[in-house]
Design a protein around this motif. Structure first.
Motif, PDB file in Angstrom:
ATOM      1  N   GLU A  75       7.324   8.148   0.057  1.00 39.41           N
ATOM      2  CA  GLU A  75       6.379   8.998  -0.617  1.00 39.41           C
ATOM      3  C   GLU A  75       6.340   8.260  -2.017  1.00 39.41           C
ATOM      4  OE1 GLU A  75       5.619  13.233  -2.570  1.00 39.41           O
ATOM      5  OE2 GLU A  75       7.486  12.854  -1.554  1.00 39.41           O
ATOM      6  N   GLY A  76       7.414   7.647  -2.511  1.00 38.54           N
ATOM      7  CA  GLY A  76       7.022   6.985  -3.567  1.00 38.54           C
ATOM      8  C   GLY A  76       6.534   5.423  -3.379  1.00 38.54           C
ATOM      9  N   ALA A  77       6.712   4.949  -2.439  1.00 39.65           N
ATOM     10  CA  ALA A  77       5.868   3.716  -2.082  1.00 39.65           C
ATOM     11  C   ALA A  77       4.512   3.970  -1.945  1.00 39.65           C
ATOM     12  CB  ALA A  77       6.517   3.294  -0.898  1.00 39.65           C
ATOM     13  N   LEU A  78       4.070   5.094  -1.254  1.00 39.02           N
ATOM     14  CA  LEU A  78       2.733   5.357  -1.065  1.00 39.02           C
ATOM     15  C   LEU A  78       2.063   5.758  -2.451  1.00 39.02           C
ATOM     16  CD1 LEU A  78       2.898   7.757   1.985  1.00 39.02           C
ATOM     17  CD2 LEU A  78       1.943   5.524   1.998  1.00 39.02           C
ATOM     18  N   LYS A  79       2.811   6.401  -3.291  1.00 39.48           N
ATOM     19  CA  LYS A  79       2.327   6.487  -4.644  1.00 39.48           C
ATOM     20  C   LYS A  79       2.192   5.409  -5.298  1.00 39.48           C
ATOM     21  CE  LYS A  79       4.072  11.206  -5.032  1.00 39.48           C
ATOM     22  NZ  LYS A  79       4.970  12.149  -6.282  1.00 39.48           N
ATOM     23  N   LEU A  80       3.221   4.423  -5.305  1.00 37.77           N
ATOM     24  CA  LEU A  80       3.044   3.272  -6.035  1.00 37.77           C
ATOM     25  C   LEU A  80       1.978   2.407  -5.269  1.00 37.77           C
ATOM     26  CD1 LEU A  80       4.185   1.179  -8.216  1.00 37.77           C
ATOM     27  CD2 LEU A  80       5.799   0.497  -6.380  1.00 37.77           C
ATOM     28  N   ALA A  81       1.649   2.349  -4.063  1.00 40.38           N
ATOM     29  CA  ALA A  81       0.753   1.874  -3.573  1.00 40.38           C
ATOM     30  C   ALA A  81      -0.612   2.195  -3.708  1.00 40.38           C
ATOM     31  CB  ALA A  81       0.693   1.666  -1.887  1.00 40.38           C
ATOM     32  N   ALA A  82      -0.598   3.776  -3.993  1.00 37.30           N
ATOM     33  CA  ALA A  82      -1.786   4.385  -4.465  1.00 37.30           C
ATOM     34  C   ALA A  82      -2.045   3.863  -5.638  1.00 37.30           C
ATOM     35  CB  ALA A  82      -1.642   5.836  -4.437  1.00 37.30           C
ATOM     36  N   THR A  83      -1.053   3.863  -6.569  1.00 40.65           N
ATOM     37  CA  THR A  83      -1.210   3.564  -8.042  1.00 40.65           C
ATOM     38  C   THR A  83      -1.923   2.178  -8.147  1.00 40.65           C
ATOM     39  OG1 THR A  83       0.528   5.241  -8.886  1.00 40.65           O
ATOM     40  CG2 THR A  83      -0.393   3.514 -10.320  1.00 40.65           C
ATOM     41  N   SER A  84      -1.124   1.333  -7.566  1.00 42.11           N
ATOM     42  CA  SER A  84      -1.621   0.041  -7.684  1.00 42.11           C
ATOM     43  C   SER A  84      -3.078  -0.141  -6.991  1.00 42.11           C
ATOM     44  CB  SER A  84      -0.776  -1.042  -6.728  1.00 42.11           C
ATOM     45  OG  SER A  84      -0.649  -0.731  -5.337  1.00 42.11           O
ATOM     46  N   ARG A  85      -3.277   0.490  -5.976  1.00 42.39           N
ATOM     47  CA  ARG A  85      -4.628   0.341  -5.448  1.00 42.39           C
ATOM     48  C   ARG A  85      -5.621   1.023  -6.709  1.00 42.39           C
ATOM     49  NH1 ARG A  85      -2.480   2.535  -0.435  1.00 42.39           N
ATOM     50  NH2 ARG A  85      -2.387   0.881   1.073  1.00 42.39           N
ATOM     51  N   GLU A  86      -5.252   2.057  -7.236  1.00 43.95           N
ATOM     52  CA  GLU A  86      -5.808   2.671  -8.415  1.00 43.95           C
ATOM     53  C   GLU A  86      -6.094   1.708  -9.454  1.00 43.95           C
ATOM     54  OE1 GLU A  86      -4.315   6.269  -9.453  1.00 43.95           O
ATOM     55  OE2 GLU A  86      -5.025   7.424  -7.649  1.00 43.95           O
ATOM     56  N   ASP A  87      -5.060   1.071  -9.737  1.00 39.99           N
ATOM     57  CA  ASP A  87      -5.071  -0.075 -10.848  1.00 39.99           C
ATOM     58  C   ASP A  87      -6.218  -1.248 -10.502  1.00 39.99           C
ATOM     59  OD1 ASP A  87      -3.702   1.515 -12.489  1.00 39.99           O
ATOM     60  OD2 ASP A  87      -1.769   0.428 -11.902  1.00 39.99           O
ATOM     61  N   GLN A  88      -6.021  -1.454  -9.076  1.00 40.15           N
ATOM     62  CA  GLN A  88      -6.620  -2.728  -8.639  1.00 40.15           C
ATOM     63  C   GLN A  88      -8.006  -2.189  -8.657  1.00 40.15           C
ATOM     64  OE1 GLN A  88      -5.285  -4.288  -4.939  1.00 40.15           O
ATOM     65  NE2 GLN A  88      -6.646  -5.952  -4.958  1.00 40.15           N
ATOM     66  N   ILE A 124      -9.522  -0.016 -10.410  1.00 39.42           N
ATOM     67  CA  ILE A 124     -10.200   0.086 -11.669  1.00 39.42           C
ATOM     68  C   ILE A 124     -10.470  -1.245 -12.297  1.00 39.42           C
ATOM     69  CG2 ILE A 124      -9.674   0.509 -14.439  1.00 39.42           C
ATOM     70  CD1 ILE A 124      -7.817   2.613 -13.081  1.00 39.42           C
ATOM     71  N   GLU A 125      -9.780  -2.399 -12.067  1.00 40.93           N
ATOM     72  CA  GLU A 125     -10.127  -3.754 -12.431  1.00 40.93           C
ATOM     73  C   GLU A 125     -11.229  -3.949 -11.524  1.00 40.93           C
ATOM     74  OE1 GLU A 125      -6.737  -5.879 -11.660  1.00 40.93           O
ATOM     75  OE2 GLU A 125      -5.420  -5.052 -13.433  1.00 40.93           O
ATOM     76  N   THR A 126     -11.230  -3.851 -10.150  1.00 41.06           N
ATOM     77  CA  THR A 126     -12.447  -4.380  -9.782  1.00 41.06           C
ATOM     78  C   THR A 126     -13.804  -3.412 -10.163  1.00 41.06           C
ATOM     79  OG1 THR A 126     -11.009  -4.425  -7.653  1.00 41.06           O
ATOM     80  CG2 THR A 126     -13.266  -4.459  -7.379  1.00 41.06           C
ATOM     81  N   ASP A 127     -13.583  -2.091 -10.574  1.00 46.88           N
ATOM     82  CA  ASP A 127     -14.852  -1.646 -11.106  1.00 46.88           C
ATOM     83  C   ASP A 127     -15.223  -1.927 -12.226  1.00 46.88           C
ATOM     84  OD1 ASP A 127     -14.905   0.334  -8.948  1.00 46.88           O
ATOM     85  OD2 ASP A 127     -13.496   1.747  -9.712  1.00 46.88           O
ATOM     86  N   ASP A 128     -14.264  -2.469 -13.199  1.00 52.70           N
ATOM     87  CA  ASP A 128     -14.517  -3.152 -14.422  1.00 52.70           C
ATOM     88  C   ASP A 128     -15.409  -4.457 -14.179  1.00 52.70           C
ATOM     89  OD1 ASP A 128     -13.312  -1.029 -15.923  1.00 52.70           O
ATOM     90  OD2 ASP A 128     -11.384  -2.215 -16.152  1.00 52.70           O
ATOM     91  N   GLU A 129     -14.741  -5.314 -13.259  1.00 47.92           N
ATOM     92  CA  GLU A 129     -15.650  -6.576 -12.889  1.00 47.92           C
ATOM     93  C   GLU A 129     -17.043  -6.187 -12.310  1.00 47.92           C
ATOM     94  OE1 GLU A 129     -14.379 -10.621 -10.771  1.00 47.92           O
ATOM     95  OE2 GLU A 129     -13.232  -9.046 -10.577  1.00 47.92           O
ATOM     96  N   LYS A 130     -16.904  -5.136 -11.324  1.00 44.48           N
ATOM     97  CA  LYS A 130     -18.325  -4.647 -10.864  1.00 44.48           C
ATOM     98  C   LYS A 130     -19.142  -4.333 -11.997  1.00 44.48           C
ATOM     99  CE  LYS A 130     -16.775  -3.390  -6.149  1.00 44.48           C
ATOM    100  NZ  LYS A 130     -16.976  -2.174  -5.397  1.00 44.48           N
ATOM    101  N   ASP A 131     -18.596  -3.497 -12.816  1.00 48.36           N
ATOM    102  CA  ASP A 131     -19.632  -3.117 -13.987  1.00 48.36           C
ATOM    103  C   ASP A 131     -20.376  -4.186 -14.680  1.00 48.36           C
ATOM    104  OD1 ASP A 131     -19.320  -0.474 -13.446  1.00 48.36           O
ATOM    105  OD2 ASP A 131     -17.582   0.001 -14.467  1.00 48.36           O
ATOM    106  N   SER A 132     -19.152  -5.270 -14.833  1.00 47.03           N
ATOM    107  CA  SER A 132     -19.614  -6.213 -15.788  1.00 47.03           C
ATOM    108  C   SER A 132     -20.722  -7.201 -15.156  1.00 47.03           C
ATOM    109  CB  SER A 132     -18.607  -7.374 -16.310  1.00 47.03           C
ATOM    110  OG  SER A 132     -17.747  -7.689 -15.143  1.00 47.03           O
TER     111      SER A 132
END
Length: 377
Positions: free
Chosen positions: A277-290, A292-300
């Motif tokens: 479960e934690g791995a999934l959360k970590l993966a989910a968190t990493s995915r969310e962070d990634q 967010i970074e991707t969305d920022d780059e897309k926004d730019s």
């Protein structure tokens, strides 16, 4: 006497002898008073038929004029032979009818010779038997009549001469007045021609200047169009490069994420720490962070794309304004060309009408004016 007995008796009562009216016919072959169209017919018949045709024509003239001669007195008959009879045959149709009637008259040659001999015999006997005093009186009377006739002719000729001089003088005065008017109109026409040529030269200079301005504006517009096209192509190329770069970064990020995840799952300590479960959360968190970074780059990237689209829209707007300006300049050029053409047509028509009026000729159609070829835009 045999052909026209009533006319012969009338002439005898008036003491009107044949030599008083016919001598001029025979001596001049009718050329003294009669029109040429009739004289030509008489000469043709004379060459074909001989001298007898002269008597036939004289008898035809007397027959056609019998009614008028029977009502005239001595002076009236002489005036009729001198003035009215020649006027009657000015029409060629009347002369042709007279010739037909003369050809239909039959006078035998033997009878003419017989009349000639009888006349000569009668004249000789009259001269022998006549009293010299009576003969002188008769000659005197004939000379007086001839003198009166000549005086009348002289008066008529003098009247015609004076009338002709007056008419010629009036015609000369009218011609001089008309010449003065024509000279004035010619001078005015020359002055108008010079003014029109100056105006034409000025208009040609203005047209040349306008053509030069239009050419520069057209070159400038073409240069702006080329520049705008190059910018649009460059923007398209930049957008394509950015899209390709974004796709490559996304693929690289996914690969790195998969590698990290594999390493973490391979490590026992890490696998114990991170439950499923934690791995999934970590993966989910990493995915969310990634994400967010991707969305920022897309926004730019989207922001850059919007800026480029805005610049592209401004460039297109400038292009449309340039095209509208070019069309407006073309419209102004067409209007100026029409005004120049109308001025040329008006000048040519006024000049031609003035020259026609000055020369007194019939008006002609104005000559076609060739329009200058339009420049291609």
């Amino acid at each position: 006497m045999e052909q026209l007995p009533d006319l012969h008796s009338h002439f005898s009562d008036l003491n009107l002898e044949a030599h008083m009216y016919a001598s001029q016919w025979f001596l001049t072959l009718f050329t003294a008073k009669f029109p040429l169209c009739m004289v030509f017919h008489i000469i043709d018949l004379l060459l074909c038929e001989g001298l007898n045709i002269i008597f036939h024509v004289a008898l035809a003239l007397l027959k056609t004029s019998k009614e008028d001669l029977l009502q005239a007195d001595f002076e009236g008959a002489l005036k009729f032979f001198r003035v009215q009879l020649p006027k009657r045959y000015r029409a060629e149709e009347n002369a042709r009818r007279l010739m037909e009637q003369a050809c239909n008259i039959k006078v035998p040659i033997k009878k003419l010779k017989k009349y000639e001999k009888e006349y000569q015999t009668m004249r000789e006997s009259q001269l022998q038997q006549e009293d010299p005093m009576d003969r002188y009186k008769r000659e005197n009377r004939r000379l007086q009549e001839a003198s009166m006739r000549l005086e009348q002719e002289n008066d008529d000729l003098a009247h015609e001469l004076v009338t002709s001089k007056i008419a010629l003088r009036n015609d000369l005065d009218q011609a001089e007045d008309k010449a003065d008017v024509l000279n004035k109109e010619l001078l005015l026409t020359k002055q108008r021609l010079v003014e029109t040529e100056d105006e034409k030269r000025k208009q040609e200079e203005e047209t040349a200047q306008l053509k030069e301005v239009f050419r520069k504006q057209l070159e400038k517009a073409e240069y702006e169009i080329k520049k705008t096209t190059a910018i649009i192509a460059e923007y398209k190329q930049i957008c394509s490069q950015l899209s390709t770069r974004l796709e490559k970064q996304q693929a690289a990020s996914k690969e790195e994420l998969e590698v990290v995840k594999g390493k973490m799952m391979a490590c026992k300590h890490c696998s114990d720490i991170f439950s499923k479960e934690g791995a999934l959360k970590l993966a989910a968190t990493s995915r969310e962070d990634q994400g967010i970074e991707t969305d920022d780059e897309k926004d730019s990237l989207k922001k850059q794309l919007r800026e480029m689209e805005l610049e592209l829209a401004q460039t297109k707007l400038q292009l449309v304004e340039a095209k509208c300006k070019i069309q407006e300049l073309e419209h102004q050029r067409g209007a100026l060309m029409n005004e120049i053409q109308a001025a040329k047509n008006s000048w040519f028509s006024k000049t031609l009408n003035s020259i026609k009026t000055a020369t007194g000729t019939q008006p002609l159609q104005p000559a076609p004016v060739t329009q200058p070829p339009k420049e291609s835009t």
